[in-house]
Design a protein around this motif. Structure first.
Motif, PDB file in Angstrom:
ATOM      1  N   ALA A 156       0.779  -1.327  -0.108  1.00 12.92           N
ATOM      2  CA  ALA A 156      -0.200   0.013  -0.111  1.00 12.92           C
ATOM      3  C   ALA A 156       0.850   1.294  -0.067  1.00 12.92           C
ATOM      4  N   GLU A 157       1.970   1.179   0.664  1.00 11.49           N
ATOM      5  CA  GLU A 157       2.522   2.597   0.913  1.00 11.49           C
ATOM      6  C   GLU A 157       3.713   2.672  -0.032  1.00 11.49           C
ATOM      7  N   GLY A 158       3.980   1.573  -0.888  1.00  6.75           N
ATOM      8  CA  GLY A 158       4.965   1.553  -2.120  1.00  6.75           C
ATOM      9  C   GLY A 158       6.470   1.824  -1.481  1.00  6.75           C
ATOM     10  N   PHE A 167       2.507  -4.340   9.447  1.00  2.00           N
ATOM     11  CA  PHE A 167       3.895  -5.014   9.540  1.00  2.00           C
ATOM     12  C   PHE A 167       4.843  -4.340   8.479  1.00  2.00           C
ATOM     13  N   ARG A 168       5.897  -3.962   9.224  1.00  4.44           N
ATOM     14  CA  ARG A 168       7.074  -3.268   8.105  1.00  4.44           C
ATOM     15  C   ARG A 168       8.448  -3.699   8.533  1.00  4.44           C
ATOM     16  N   ALA A 169       9.126  -3.964   7.434  1.00  8.43           N
ATOM     17  CA  ALA A 169      10.359  -4.652   7.727  1.00  8.43           C
ATOM     18  C   ALA A 169      11.335  -3.752   7.473  1.00  8.43           C
ATOM     19  N   HIS A 181       9.792   3.109  16.464  1.00  7.80           N
ATOM     20  CA  HIS A 181       9.605   2.210  15.203  1.00  7.80           C
ATOM     21  C   HIS A 181       9.595   0.727  15.780  1.00  7.80           C
ATOM     22  N   LEU A 182       8.288   0.217  15.431  1.00 13.92           N
ATOM     23  CA  LEU A 182       8.457  -1.459  15.637  1.00 13.92           C
ATOM     24  C   LEU A 182       7.986  -2.171  14.152  1.00 13.92           C
ATOM     25  N   ALA A 183       8.425  -3.377  14.132  1.00  7.90           N
ATOM     26  CA  ALA A 183       8.281  -4.217  12.754  1.00  7.90           C
ATOM     27  C   ALA A 183       6.747  -4.385  12.801  1.00  7.90           C
ATOM     28  N   GLY A 195       7.137  12.879  17.771  1.00  6.71           N
ATOM     29  CA  GLY A 195       7.004  13.150  16.257  1.00  6.71           C
ATOM     30  C   GLY A 195       5.781  12.688  15.514  1.00  6.71           C
ATOM     31  N   GLU A 196       5.852  12.176  14.398  1.00  3.74           N
ATOM     32  CA  GLU A 196       4.686  12.012  13.436  1.00  3.74           C
ATOM     33  C   GLU A 196       3.992  10.960  14.235  1.00  3.74           C
ATOM     34  N   ILE A 197       2.637  11.369  14.543  1.00  2.00           N
ATOM     35  CA  ILE A 197       1.573  10.487  15.273  1.00  2.00           C
ATOM     36  C   ILE A 197       0.521  10.007  14.052  1.00  2.00           C
ATOM     37  N   VAL A 198       0.138  11.043  13.277  1.00  2.00           N
ATOM     38  CA  VAL A 198      -0.624  10.535  12.210  1.00  2.00           C
ATOM     39  C   VAL A 198      -0.233  10.930  10.920  1.00  2.00           C
ATOM     40  N   GLY A 199      -0.327  10.226   9.874  1.00  2.00           N
ATOM     41  CA  GLY A 199      -0.188  10.353   8.411  1.00  2.00           C
ATOM     42  C   GLY A 199      -1.552  10.255   7.615  1.00  2.00           C
ATOM     43  N   GLY A 200      -1.823  10.953   6.852  1.00  2.00           N
ATOM     44  CA  GLY A 200      -2.918  10.971   5.939  1.00  2.00           C
ATOM     45  C   GLY A 200      -2.947  11.751   4.932  1.00  2.00           C
ATOM     46  N   SER A 201      -4.137  11.719   4.054  1.00  2.00           N
ATOM     47  CA  SER A 201      -4.238  12.971   2.673  1.00  2.00           C
ATOM     48  C   SER A 201      -5.627  12.752   2.273  1.00  2.00           C
ATOM     49  N   GLN A 202      -6.091  13.481   1.400  1.00  2.00           N
ATOM     50  CA  GLN A 202      -6.950  13.483   0.595  1.00  2.00           C
ATOM     51  C   GLN A 202      -6.514  12.376  -0.532  1.00  2.00           C
ATOM     52  N   ARG A 203      -7.159  11.609  -1.001  1.00  2.00           N
ATOM     53  CA  ARG A 203      -6.810  10.699  -2.004  1.00  2.00           C
ATOM     54  C   ARG A 203      -7.159  11.273  -3.503  1.00  2.00           C
ATOM     55  N   GLU A 204      -6.120  10.613  -4.526  1.00  2.00           N
ATOM     56  CA  GLU A 204      -6.429  11.211  -5.908  1.00  2.00           C
ATOM     57  C   GLU A 204      -7.641  10.324  -6.173  1.00  2.00           C
ATOM     58  N   GLY A 222      -8.438  10.073   4.301  1.00  2.00           N
ATOM     59  CA  GLY A 222      -8.281   9.222   5.272  1.00  2.00           C
ATOM     60  C   GLY A 222      -7.059   9.584   5.878  1.00  2.00           C
ATOM     61  N   PHE A 223      -6.911   8.920   7.029  1.00  2.00           N
ATOM     62  CA  PHE A 223      -5.192   9.031   7.588  1.00  2.00           C
ATOM     63  C   PHE A 223      -5.071   7.622   8.739  1.00  2.00           C
ATOM     64  N   GLY A 224      -4.081   7.704   8.981  1.00  2.00           N
ATOM     65  CA  GLY A 224      -3.530   6.660   9.841  1.00  2.00           C
ATOM     66  C   GLY A 224      -2.859   6.931  11.261  1.00  2.00           C
ATOM     67  N   LEU A 225      -3.487   6.586  12.407  1.00  2.00           N
ATOM     68  CA  LEU A 225      -2.726   6.682  13.576  1.00  2.00           C
ATOM     69  C   LEU A 225      -1.959   5.563  14.156  1.00  2.00           C
ATOM     70  N   ASN A 263       9.985   4.832  25.195  1.00  2.00           N
ATOM     71  CA  ASN A 263      10.635   3.986  24.202  1.00  2.00           C
ATOM     72  C   ASN A 263       9.172   2.730  23.769  1.00  2.00           C
ATOM     73  N   ILE A 264       8.957   2.869  22.559  1.00  2.00           N
ATOM     74  CA  ILE A 264       7.828   2.261  21.885  1.00  2.00           C
ATOM     75  C   ILE A 264       7.711   0.849  22.219  1.00  2.00           C
ATOM     76  N   ARG A 265       8.733   0.157  22.492  1.00  2.00           N
ATOM     77  CA  ARG A 265       8.962  -1.158  23.185  1.00  2.00           C
ATOM     78  C   ARG A 265       8.332  -1.514  24.422  1.00  2.00           C
TER      79      ARG A 265
HETATM   80  O1  4AD Z   1       2.459   7.496   7.759  1.00  2.00           O
HETATM   81  P1  4AD Z   1       2.181   5.954   7.433  1.00  2.00           P
HETATM   82  O2  4AD Z   1       3.091   5.237   6.919  1.00  2.00           O
HETATM   83  O3  4AD Z   1       0.606   6.155   7.087  1.00  2.00           O
HETATM   84  C1  4AD Z   1       0.140   5.079   6.101  1.00  2.00           C
HETATM   85  O4  4AD Z   1       0.373   3.748   6.375  1.00  2.00           O
HETATM   86  C2  4AD Z   1      -1.207   5.438   5.449  1.00  2.00           C
HETATM   87  N1  4AD Z   1      -1.567   4.319   4.756  1.00  2.00           N
HETATM   88  C3  4AD Z   1      -2.403   5.921   6.645  1.00  2.00           C
HETATM   89  C4  4AD Z   1      -3.753   6.417   5.970  1.00  2.00           C
HETATM   90  O5  4AD Z   1      -3.625   7.317   5.177  1.00  2.00           O
HETATM   91  N2  4AD Z   1      -4.541   5.407   5.934  1.00  2.00           N
HETATM   92  O6  4AD Z   1       1.812   5.356   8.853  1.00  2.00           O
HETATM   93  C5  4AD Z   1       0.641   5.976   9.663  1.00  2.00           C
HETATM   94  C6  4AD Z   1       1.237   6.411  10.999  1.00  2.00           C
HETATM   95  C7  4AD Z   1       2.396   7.047  11.335  1.00  2.00           C
HETATM   96  O7  4AD Z   1       1.922   8.427  11.451  1.00  2.00           O
HETATM   97  C8  4AD Z   1       2.960   6.537  12.637  1.00  2.00           C
HETATM   98  O8  4AD Z   1       2.162   6.995  13.762  1.00  2.00           O
HETATM   99  C9  4AD Z   1       2.500   5.032  12.633  1.00  2.00           C
HETATM  100  O9  4AD Z   1       1.609   4.762  11.385  1.00  2.00           O
HETATM  101  N3  4AD Z   1       3.866   4.229  12.102  1.00  2.00           N
HETATM  102  C10 4AD Z   1       4.276   3.564  12.869  1.00  2.00           C
HETATM  103  N4  4AD Z   1       4.644   3.117  14.520  1.00  2.00           N
HETATM  104  C11 4AD Z   1       5.241   2.515  14.762  1.00  2.00           C
HETATM  105  N5  4AD Z   1       6.271   1.808  14.140  1.00  2.00           N
HETATM  106  C12 4AD Z   1       6.574   2.114  12.794  1.00  2.00           C
HETATM  107  N6  4AD Z   1       7.565   1.121  12.264  1.00  2.00           N
HETATM  108  C13 4AD Z   1       5.562   2.818  12.289  1.00  2.00           C
HETATM  109  N7  4AD Z   1       5.363   3.408  11.000  1.00  2.00           N
HETATM  110  C14 4AD Z   1       4.241   4.108  10.818  1.00  2.00           C
END
Ligand code: 4AD
Ligand code: MG
Length: 482
Positions: A165-167, A228-230, A238-240, A404-413, A449-452, A466-468
């Motif tokens: 999804a995030e490419g 899940f993110r590697a 950051h967490l995986a 730092g960044e707690i939410v990432g989102g956007s209007q979609r194309e 939409g956005f992601g928290l 620490n996020i752990r």
């Molecule tokens: O900014 P991110 O990558 O956005 C998305 O995944 C979009 N698909 C969200 C959306 O628009 N629906 O990730 C969203 C949030 C980040 O702001 C951060 O709070 C958290 O997810 N995040 C992590 N938290 C812990 N460990 C990681 N490795 C994280 N990566 C992102």
């Protein structure tokens, strides 16, 4: 039936007989009487058990060691001591589970969080982690309540997918192929046609794409699941494997999106303050002690509870990425070359830049919008009429003090042609994503939409650095013991 210690403190059934069960946190006393602090996890408060030597065999009292699990029957009475309002005058004590005092790793003394991470199976029995995981529960519950009360539907997006999804290419592969000897194509590549799903699969990095499909059918939806993110980043943020909440709304533009996100975050913070007062009072004290160990100039200007209330009482600062870059360029930190990373239009903001904006300049949460197209995901709505090389998208990131960044989102194309062109530009195969593209062909609509990041929210609310330490069993590089 036994009764939760939480209920005893909430609704004290004074001068009645009670049965309690829990783990010994501490034990002290003398030849005549033993005082046991019992905790059952239902609350941060320990219950004092008073056992008089004349009523019990010495051998039994000796076994009530720290970590042991007890069942206690006795009278629930007002305490003689000043330390606690109530106590149980024990009549019967049963050892449900012994704990060898020599070997039990969690002693009634301060342990470092690093040490406790190595004891993740037991660390939930400490005061701090008990508090953190109770707060975590209440926040999870509040998330469902917030959306349910506002007419959103909970969407279960898949955990195993074939898309990124995030490419960003930070995927964990899912396969049943024999890794010792995988089948190969004529060209010598691994033949995923023979794999379980007949093509390459991975664990999801985000439920957004599926949430978009649902929003264009159900209107307002949200996902709340593990992602899940590697990415090989060993940081405190950051967490995986982390949990993300992703609301997606048809007919919302970026401003509606920002309003919802701000309302949501404030609701969650308020919910924790209302429902977890005792745990947060403890975490506030812990936070203050931690800050006091730091050098004066590195200390947070506010206490934990003060910080939470401050966020509730102030509007988040909204500005564009371009404005933020200008503030950074004009900053004394930049002029004195104090930033480690360069500042220029087009950079991905580093944590030092985010911290400057949030903690030094605005001193409150910040929402940044309209980021350069080049540094953001392909699905974000493109702004129009911009200079070549300075194209932006309708992204919005929310930055919080400390995390730092707690939410990432956007209007979609929502425009088919633009989305298709962008996908090709960044090297995403449109054929593999035909289902996503089709929503832009059949009844497309503006949506946002956005992601928290759930753990980053918990970090902020609990003041854990620490996020752990806000997820029961953290997954990070080289770390999957529990
Ligand atoms: O900014 P991110 O990558 O956005 C998305 O995944 C979009 N698909 C969200 C959306 O628009 N629906 O990730 C969203 C949030 C980040 O702001 C951060 O709070 C958290 O997810 N995040 C992590 N938290 C812990 N460990 C990681 N490795 C994280 N990566 C992102
Ligand atoms: Mg992001």
């Amino acid at each position: 039936m036994h009764i939760d210690i939480r209920s005893l403190f909430q609704n004290p059934p004074l001068d009645t007989k009670v049965v309690v069960k829990g783990w010994v946190r501490n034990r002290r006393g003398n030849a005549y009487v033993t005082f046991i602090s019992l905790n059952d996890g239902s609350t941060i408060h320990n219950l004092q058990i008073v056992a008089e030597a004349q009523d019990f065999a010495e051998q039994l009292i000796k076994q009530c060691t720290v970590g042991a699990c007890l069942e206690v029957r006795g009278w629930f009475v007002k305490s003689q001591g000043k330390e606690q309002p109530f106590e149980v005058k024990a009549q019967e004590i049963l050892i449900l589970g012994h704990a060898d005092a020599e070997k039990y790793p969690i002693q009634p003394k301060p342990h470092s969080f690093e040490f406790l991470r190595e004891q993740a199976h037991l660390r939930m029995r400490t005061t701090t982690f008990g508090a953190v995981f109770r707060v975590r529960h209440h926040l999870a519950f509040a998330i469902h309540k917030f959306f349910n009360d506002r007419g959103f539907f909970y969407l279960h997006s898949p955990i195993i997918t074939a898309s990124d999804a995030e490419g960003a290419g930070e995927l964990f592969k899912v396969t049943t192929l024999n890794l010792e000897n995988p089948p190969r194509t004529a060209e010598g590549k691994i033949d995923f046609k023979q794999d379980f799903f007949g093509k390459e699969a991975n664990l999801t990095v985000s439920g957004q794409l599926e949430a978009e499909l649902a929003a264009l059918a159900l209107g307002k939806v949200y996902t709340f699941g593990p992602t899940f993110r590697a990415e090989n980043s060993n940081t405190t943020r950051h967490l995986a494997e982390f949990w993300m909440i992703e609301p997606e709304m048809a007919f919302y533009d970026i401003h509606d999106n920002m309003n919802l996100a701000e309302e949501f975050l404030k609701y969650l913070i308020q919910y924790a303050l209302t429902h977890c007062p005792d745990d947060l009072a403890f975490l506030d004290k812990r936070y203050a002690e931690e800050e006091n160990k730091k050098k004066k100039e590195e200390r947070s200007e506010m206490g934990l509870l003060e910080k939470l209330n401050f966020v509730l009482e102030h509007q988040f600062e909204r500005l564009t990425y371009t404005e933020a870059i200008q503030i950074l360029l004009d900053s004394p930190a930049h002029k004195k070359k104090k930033f480690q990373y360069e500042v220029a239009w087009g950079i991905d903001l580093q944590s030092e830049h985010e911290r400057y904006l949030v903690e030094k300049y605005f001193k409150k949460p910040v929402i940044l919008t309209n980021y350069p197209r080049k540094i953001k995901a392909f699905y974000m709505k493109q702004n129009e009429g911009e200079d070549v090389g300075k194209e932006t998208v309708r992204a919005m990131d929310i930055l919080f003090p400390g995390v730092g960044e707690i939410v990432g989102g956007s209007q979609r194309e929502e425009n088919y042609e633009k989305l298709l062109t962008r996908m090709k530009e960044v090297g995403i195969n449109p054929e593999a994503m035909w289902w996503y593209l089709e929503t832009r062909l059949f009844g497309t609509a503006p949506h946002s939409g956005f992601g928290l990041g759930f753990e980053r929210l918990i970090q902020f609310v609990t003041g854990m650095n620490n996020i752990r330490d806000v997820i029961p069993f953290p997954r990070t590089p080289q770390n999957i013991e529990f």
